[in-house]
Motif scaffolding. Structure first.
Motif, PDB file in Angstrom:
ATOM      1  N   ALA A 135      14.569  40.131 -96.250  1.00  0.00           N
ATOM      2  CA  ALA A 135      13.343  40.672 -95.660  1.00  0.00           C
ATOM      3  C   ALA A 135      13.464  40.879 -94.152  1.00  0.00           C
ATOM      4  CB  ALA A 135      12.167  39.744 -95.971  1.00  0.00           C
ATOM      5  N   ASN A 136      14.344  40.133 -93.492  1.00  0.00           N
ATOM      6  CA  ASN A 136      14.460  40.271 -92.041  1.00  0.00           C
ATOM      7  C   ASN A 136      15.104  41.597 -91.624  1.00  0.00           C
ATOM      8  OD1 ASN A 136      17.112  39.674 -92.741  1.00  0.00           O
ATOM      9  ND2 ASN A 136      17.326  37.978 -91.295  1.00  0.00           N
ATOM     10  N   LEU A 137      15.542  42.399 -92.585  1.00  0.00           N
ATOM     11  CA  LEU A 137      16.085  43.722 -92.254  1.00  0.00           C
ATOM     12  C   LEU A 137      15.003  44.771 -92.072  1.00  0.00           C
ATOM     13  CD1 LEU A 137      19.223  44.098 -94.538  1.00  0.00           C
ATOM     14  CD2 LEU A 137      19.100  43.366 -92.152  1.00  0.00           C
ATOM     15  N   ASP A 138      13.789  44.483 -92.524  1.00  0.00           N
ATOM     16  CA  ASP A 138      12.721  45.483 -92.477  1.00  0.00           C
ATOM     17  C   ASP A 138      12.511  46.102 -91.100  1.00  0.00           C
ATOM     18  OD1 ASP A 138      12.075  45.627 -95.151  1.00  0.00           O
ATOM     19  OD2 ASP A 138      10.430  44.183 -95.016  1.00  0.00           O
ATOM     20  N   THR A 139      12.687  45.331 -90.055  1.00  0.00           N
ATOM     21  CA  THR A 139      12.474  45.874 -88.710  1.00  0.00           C
ATOM     22  C   THR A 139      13.724  46.540 -88.140  1.00  0.00           C
ATOM     23  OG1 THR A 139      12.978  43.706 -87.747  1.00  0.00           O
ATOM     24  CG2 THR A 139      10.644  44.215 -88.154  1.00  0.00           C
ATOM     25  N   PRO A 147      18.180  31.861 -89.680  1.00  0.00           N
ATOM     26  CA  PRO A 147      17.218  32.863 -90.140  1.00  0.00           C
ATOM     27  C   PRO A 147      17.494  34.271 -89.602  1.00  0.00           C
ATOM     28  CG  PRO A 147      16.217  31.473 -88.473  1.00  0.00           C
ATOM     29  CD  PRO A 147      17.570  30.885 -88.774  1.00  0.00           C
ATOM     30  N   GLY A 148      18.374  34.395 -88.638  1.00  0.00           N
ATOM     31  CA  GLY A 148      18.715  35.707 -88.107  1.00  0.00           C
ATOM     32  C   GLY A 148      19.756  36.448 -88.922  1.00  0.00           C
ATOM     33  N   PHE A 149      20.458  35.737 -89.787  1.00  0.00           N
ATOM     34  CA  PHE A 149      21.465  36.384 -90.622  1.00  0.00           C
ATOM     35  C   PHE A 149      20.765  37.271 -91.657  1.00  0.00           C
ATOM     36  CE2 PHE A 149      24.702  32.662 -90.185  1.00  0.00           C
ATOM     37  CZ  PHE A 149      24.934  33.018 -88.864  1.00  0.00           C
ATOM     38  N   GLY A 150      21.370  38.407 -91.972  1.00  0.00           N
ATOM     39  CA  GLY A 150      20.795  39.312 -92.961  1.00  0.00           C
ATOM     40  C   GLY A 150      21.830  39.739 -93.984  1.00  0.00           C
ATOM     41  N   PHE A 151      21.343  40.294 -95.093  1.00  0.00           N
ATOM     42  CA  PHE A 151      22.265  40.795 -96.118  1.00  0.00           C
ATOM     43  C   PHE A 151      21.671  41.999 -96.826  1.00  0.00           C
ATOM     44  CE2 PHE A 151      19.537  38.161 -98.751  1.00  0.00           C
ATOM     45  CZ  PHE A 151      19.422  38.898 -99.920  1.00  0.00           C
ATOM     46  N   LEU A 152      22.563  42.796 -97.349  1.00  0.00           N
ATOM     47  CA  LEU A 152      22.208  43.861 -98.267  1.00  0.00           C
ATOM     48  C   LEU A 152      23.286  43.861 -99.347  1.00  0.00           C
ATOM     49  CD1 LEU A 152      20.834  47.355 -97.543  1.00  0.00           C
ATOM     50  CD2 LEU A 152      22.654  47.068 -99.218  1.00  0.00           C
ATOM     51  N   ASP A 153      22.855  43.703-100.587  1.00  0.00           N
ATOM     52  CA  ASP A 153      23.762  43.645-101.734  1.00  0.00           C
ATOM     53  C   ASP A 153      23.435  44.812-102.656  1.00  0.00           C
ATOM     54  OD1 ASP A 153      25.600  42.446-103.696  1.00  0.00           O
ATOM     55  OD2 ASP A 153      23.763  42.061-104.826  1.00  0.00           O
ATOM     56  N   LEU A 177      24.836  51.740 -91.816  1.00  0.00           N
ATOM     57  CA  LEU A 177      24.498  50.385 -91.391  1.00  0.00           C
ATOM     58  C   LEU A 177      25.322  49.893 -90.195  1.00  0.00           C
ATOM     59  CD1 LEU A 177      23.980  48.842 -94.925  1.00  0.00           C
ATOM     60  CD2 LEU A 177      22.204  49.436 -93.252  1.00  0.00           C
ATOM     61  N   ASP A 178      26.198  50.722 -89.644  1.00  0.00           N
ATOM     62  CA  ASP A 178      26.979  50.330 -88.467  1.00  0.00           C
ATOM     63  C   ASP A 178      26.117  49.750 -87.346  1.00  0.00           C
ATOM     64  OD1 ASP A 178      29.531  50.776 -89.431  1.00  0.00           O
ATOM     65  OD2 ASP A 178      29.724  52.777 -88.514  1.00  0.00           O
ATOM     66  N   PRO A 179      24.964  50.342 -87.023  1.00  0.00           N
ATOM     67  CA  PRO A 179      24.134  49.755 -85.955  1.00  0.00           C
ATOM     68  C   PRO A 179      23.635  48.342 -86.274  1.00  0.00           C
ATOM     69  CG  PRO A 179      23.462  52.017 -86.387  1.00  0.00           C
ATOM     70  CD  PRO A 179      24.422  51.626 -87.474  1.00  0.00           C
ATOM     71  N   VAL A 180      23.439  48.059 -87.554  1.00  0.00           N
ATOM     72  CA  VAL A 180      23.002  46.707 -87.942  1.00  0.00           C
ATOM     73  C   VAL A 180      24.131  45.718 -87.667  1.00  0.00           C
ATOM     74  CG1 VAL A 180      22.149  45.256 -89.823  1.00  0.00           C
ATOM     75  CG2 VAL A 180      21.462  47.662 -89.689  1.00  0.00           C
ATOM     76  N   PHE A 181      25.363  46.088 -88.043  1.00  0.00           N
ATOM     77  CA  PHE A 181      26.508  45.230 -87.758  1.00  0.00           C
ATOM     78  C   PHE A 181      26.683  45.018 -86.259  1.00  0.00           C
ATOM     79  CE2 PHE A 181      27.879  46.323 -92.084  1.00  0.00           C
ATOM     80  CZ  PHE A 181      28.322  45.093 -92.529  1.00  0.00           C
ATOM     81  N   ALA A 182      26.404  46.041 -85.477  1.00  0.00           N
ATOM     82  CA  ALA A 182      26.577  45.943 -84.025  1.00  0.00           C
ATOM     83  C   ALA A 182      25.520  45.045 -83.385  1.00  0.00           C
ATOM     84  CB  ALA A 182      26.528  47.332 -83.393  1.00  0.00           C
ATOM     85  N   GLY A 183      24.347  44.950 -84.013  1.00  0.00           N
ATOM     86  CA  GLY A 183      23.245  44.248 -83.377  1.00  0.00           C
ATOM     87  C   GLY A 183      22.901  42.882 -83.922  1.00  0.00           C
ATOM     88  N   ARG A 184      23.503  42.508 -85.041  1.00  0.00           N
ATOM     89  CA  ARG A 184      23.136  41.221 -85.647  1.00  0.00           C
ATOM     90  C   ARG A 184      24.222  40.753 -86.596  1.00  0.00           C
ATOM     91  NH1 ARG A 184      18.043  41.439 -86.947  1.00  0.00           N
ATOM     92  NH2 ARG A 184      18.101  39.753 -88.404  1.00  0.00           N
ATOM     93  N   LYS A 185      24.094  39.551 -87.084  1.00  0.00           N
ATOM     94  CA  LYS A 185      25.024  39.023 -88.093  1.00  0.00           C
ATOM     95  C   LYS A 185      24.513  39.494 -89.461  1.00  0.00           C
ATOM     96  CE  LYS A 185      27.274  37.157 -84.873  1.00  0.00           C
ATOM     97  NZ  LYS A 185      28.086  38.109 -84.156  1.00  0.00           N
ATOM     98  N   PHE A 186      25.396  40.132 -90.211  1.00  0.00           N
ATOM     99  CA  PHE A 186      24.961  40.873 -91.389  1.00  0.00           C
ATOM    100  C   PHE A 186      26.066  40.897 -92.434  1.00  0.00           C
ATOM    101  CE2 PHE A 186      24.589  45.241 -93.319  1.00  0.00           C
ATOM    102  CZ  PHE A 186      23.428  44.997 -94.050  1.00  0.00           C
TER     103      PHE A 186
END
Length: 132
Positions: A10-14, A57-63, A92-101
């Motif tokens: 859910a933390n990926l929504d933003t 809680p900052g870690f995110g995933f997409l499976d 999703l490259d920007p997500v990898f660049a900005g957070r742990k994912f």
């Protein structure tokens, strides 16, 4: 078939437009040329409750999981899977660049003996093409 199911934290929504992710996967599946257009399904399920690694809680995933019917050889499946994963990963490259994912994609083959389907979308698409 094919049916794509996305589960995501859910933390990926933003940070991620999940509707865009769904469309990227659908388009990439079409581009492979190995799936019947009328059988493609892509759905996303938001996971409100999840724990990742050490609990940060900052870690995110997409499976992403793809379920598909029998009949395609390994080479064809790998080529299609790599195309879909590249398209998704690039978005999703920007997500990898900005957070742990963590991003994952698995392909599962349904046993034709224990898989039942009913679908009239194929005929509707053929009729659209025939009638413009």
């Amino acid at each position: 078939m094919p049916h794509f199911t996305i589960e995501y934290s859910a933390n990926l929504d933003t940070h991620v437009d999940i509707a865009k992710v769904v469309e990227i996967i659908r388009q990439a599946a079409v581009e492979t040329g190995i799936f019947p257009l009328g059988g493609i399904r892509v759905r996303a399920i938001r996971c409100d409750h999840y724990a990742i690694a050490d609990g940060n809680p900052g870690f995110g995933f997409l499976d992403l999981v793809l379920r598909l019917g029998e009949g395609r050889d390994l080479s064809t499946r790998k080529k299609a899977g790599e195309h879909i994963f590249r398209a998704l990963s690039a978005y999703l490259d920007p997500v990898f660049a900005g957070r742990k994912f963590a991003l994952s994609f698995d392909m599962q083959i349904n046993d034709g003996e224990t898989s039942w389907k009913r679908n009239n979308i194929h005929e509707a698409l053929k009729a659209e093409i025939a009638h413009g």
